[in-house]
Design a protein around this motif. Structure first.
Motif, PDB file in Angstrom:
ATOM      1  N   VAL A   1      21.779 -54.605 130.409  1.00  0.00           N
ATOM      2  CA  VAL A   1      21.941 -55.405 131.594  1.00  0.00           C
ATOM      3  C   VAL A   1      23.324 -56.148 131.158  1.00  0.00           C
ATOM      4  O   VAL A   1      23.571 -56.928 130.250  1.00  0.00           O
ATOM      5  CB  VAL A   1      21.084 -56.428 131.919  1.00  0.00           C
ATOM      6  N   LEU A   2      24.475 -55.823 132.016  1.00  0.00           N
ATOM      7  CA  LEU A   2      25.763 -56.369 131.653  1.00  0.00           C
ATOM      8  C   LEU A   2      26.309 -57.353 132.701  1.00  0.00           C
ATOM      9  O   LEU A   2      25.597 -57.340 133.922  1.00  0.00           O
ATOM     10  CB  LEU A   2      26.786 -55.194 131.862  1.00  0.00           C
ATOM     11  N   SER A   3      27.031 -58.285 132.616  1.00  0.00           N
ATOM     12  CA  SER A   3      27.342 -58.999 133.357  1.00  0.00           C
ATOM     13  C   SER A   3      28.908 -58.921 133.575  1.00  0.00           C
ATOM     14  O   SER A   3      29.618 -57.964 132.922  1.00  0.00           O
ATOM     15  CB  SER A   3      27.503 -60.494 132.857  1.00  0.00           C
ATOM     16  N   PHE A   4      29.203 -59.100 134.859  1.00  0.00           N
ATOM     17  CA  PHE A   4      30.599 -58.742 135.317  1.00  0.00           C
ATOM     18  C   PHE A   4      31.177 -59.403 136.421  1.00  0.00           C
ATOM     19  O   PHE A   4      30.514 -60.062 137.324  1.00  0.00           O
ATOM     20  CB  PHE A   4      30.629 -57.186 136.005  1.00  0.00           C
ATOM     21  N   GLY A   5      32.418 -60.107 135.989  1.00  0.00           N
ATOM     22  CA  GLY A   5      32.960 -60.907 137.176  1.00  0.00           C
ATOM     23  C   GLY A   5      32.425 -62.336 136.941  1.00  0.00           C
ATOM     24  O   GLY A   5      31.813 -62.795 135.960  1.00  0.00           O
ATOM     25  N   GLY A   6      33.033 -63.191 137.668  1.00  0.00           N
ATOM     26  CA  GLY A   6      32.520 -64.604 137.746  1.00  0.00           C
ATOM     27  C   GLY A   6      33.321 -65.342 136.689  1.00  0.00           C
ATOM     28  O   GLY A   6      34.055 -64.864 136.004  1.00  0.00           O
ATOM     29  N   ILE A   7      33.160 -66.676 136.818  1.00  0.00           N
ATOM     30  CA  ILE A   7      33.772 -67.624 135.752  1.00  0.00           C
ATOM     31  C   ILE A   7      32.781 -68.468 135.248  1.00  0.00           C
ATOM     32  O   ILE A   7      31.934 -69.387 135.975  1.00  0.00           O
ATOM     33  CB  ILE A   7      34.865 -68.327 136.575  1.00  0.00           C
TER      34      ILE A   7
ATOM     35  N   LEU B   1      25.199 -59.097 137.644  1.00  0.00           N
ATOM     36  CA  LEU B   1      24.716 -58.627 136.743  1.00  0.00           C
ATOM     37  C   LEU B   1      24.297 -56.971 137.057  1.00  0.00           C
ATOM     38  O   LEU B   1      23.922 -56.910 138.216  1.00  0.00           O
ATOM     39  CB  LEU B   1      23.323 -59.226 136.263  1.00  0.00           C
ATOM     40  N   PHE B   2      24.308 -55.988 136.416  1.00  0.00           N
ATOM     41  CA  PHE B   2      23.897 -54.767 136.528  1.00  0.00           C
ATOM     42  C   PHE B   2      23.217 -54.100 135.307  1.00  0.00           C
ATOM     43  O   PHE B   2      23.930 -54.332 134.208  1.00  0.00           O
ATOM     44  CB  PHE B   2      25.176 -53.904 137.320  1.00  0.00           C
ATOM     45  N   ALA B   3      22.403 -53.217 135.717  1.00  0.00           N
ATOM     46  CA  ALA B   3      21.852 -52.482 134.556  1.00  0.00           C
ATOM     47  C   ALA B   3      22.487 -50.974 134.478  1.00  0.00           C
ATOM     48  O   ALA B   3      22.618 -50.437 135.462  1.00  0.00           O
ATOM     49  CB  ALA B   3      20.288 -52.200 134.906  1.00  0.00           C
ATOM     50  N   VAL B   4      22.771 -50.684 133.207  1.00  0.00           N
ATOM     51  CA  VAL B   4      23.356 -49.296 132.837  1.00  0.00           C
ATOM     52  C   VAL B   4      22.490 -48.847 132.125  1.00  0.00           C
ATOM     53  O   VAL B   4      21.975 -49.157 130.990  1.00  0.00           O
ATOM     54  CB  VAL B   4      24.858 -49.708 131.972  1.00  0.00           C
ATOM     55  N   PRO B   5      22.301 -47.503 132.539  1.00  0.00           N
ATOM     56  CA  PRO B   5      21.388 -46.461 131.558  1.00  0.00           C
ATOM     57  C   PRO B   5      21.713 -46.635 130.293  1.00  0.00           C
ATOM     58  O   PRO B   5      23.097 -46.420 130.018  1.00  0.00           O
ATOM     59  CB  PRO B   5      21.439 -45.234 132.175  1.00  0.00           C
ATOM     60  N   TRP B   6      20.987 -46.726 129.135  1.00  0.00           N
ATOM     61  CA  TRP B   6      21.480 -46.928 127.856  1.00  0.00           C
ATOM     62  C   TRP B   6      22.400 -45.676 127.150  1.00  0.00           C
ATOM     63  O   TRP B   6      23.434 -46.057 126.637  1.00  0.00           O
ATOM     64  CB  TRP B   6      20.212 -47.217 126.728  1.00  0.00           C
TER      65      TRP B   6
END
Length: 137
Positions: free
Chosen positions: A62-68, A75-80
């Motif tokens: 689970v990665l975070s992207f954007g925001g301050i 948040l988005f889940a990326v296949p390992w």
């Protein structure tokens, strides 16, 4: 801060091939690890690692992207299997450009999806081009 800095148990103290290293890594040392793409753009960092309790495999990062400072971040889940370890720069690489990632199936930190649902998993795997019936380019 890299996985070496978070290694409170000395998992990586042996840099030769005889001990744990990039092939075997502690999940806790990977939380917070940076994720970049092939264009050296910062895509965020790993917030969680999701384990498939039936198979014992890592299903998603689970990665975070954007925001301050955590506000407005997606948040988005990326296949390992879509992540690769860059041992030189001590970070992960995800071969997706930043603009494409903005359209990734994501979620809010206060509203996690049911990752066990087939339609959700299918949507994520289709987006990243991984899983059964897909091929890596």
């Amino acid at each position: 801060m890299s996985y070496l800095d978070r290694d409170v148990f000395g998992i990586y103290k042996h840099s030769d091939k005889s001990g744990p290293g990039p092939r075997l890594m502690g999940a806790d040392t990977l939380i917070g690890e940076d994720v970049y793409n092939q264009n050296d753009e910062d895509l965020g960092d790993i917030k969680e690692i999701m384990l498939d309790m039936q198979t014992g495999e890592v299903a998603y990062a689970v990665l975070s992207f954007g925001g301050i400072i955590g506000i407005g971040e997606k948040l988005f889940a990326v296949p390992w299997e879509r992540l690769s370890l860059d041992t030189v720069n001590k970070r992960f690489v995800l071969d997706v450009d930043k603009e494409t990632l903005k359209n990734a199936p994501g979620f809010d930190k206060d509203d996690w999806p049911d990752m066990t649902m087939d339609d959700w998993a299918s949507q994520v795997r289709t987006f990243y081009g991984s899983g059964p019936g897909t091929s890596h380019h």
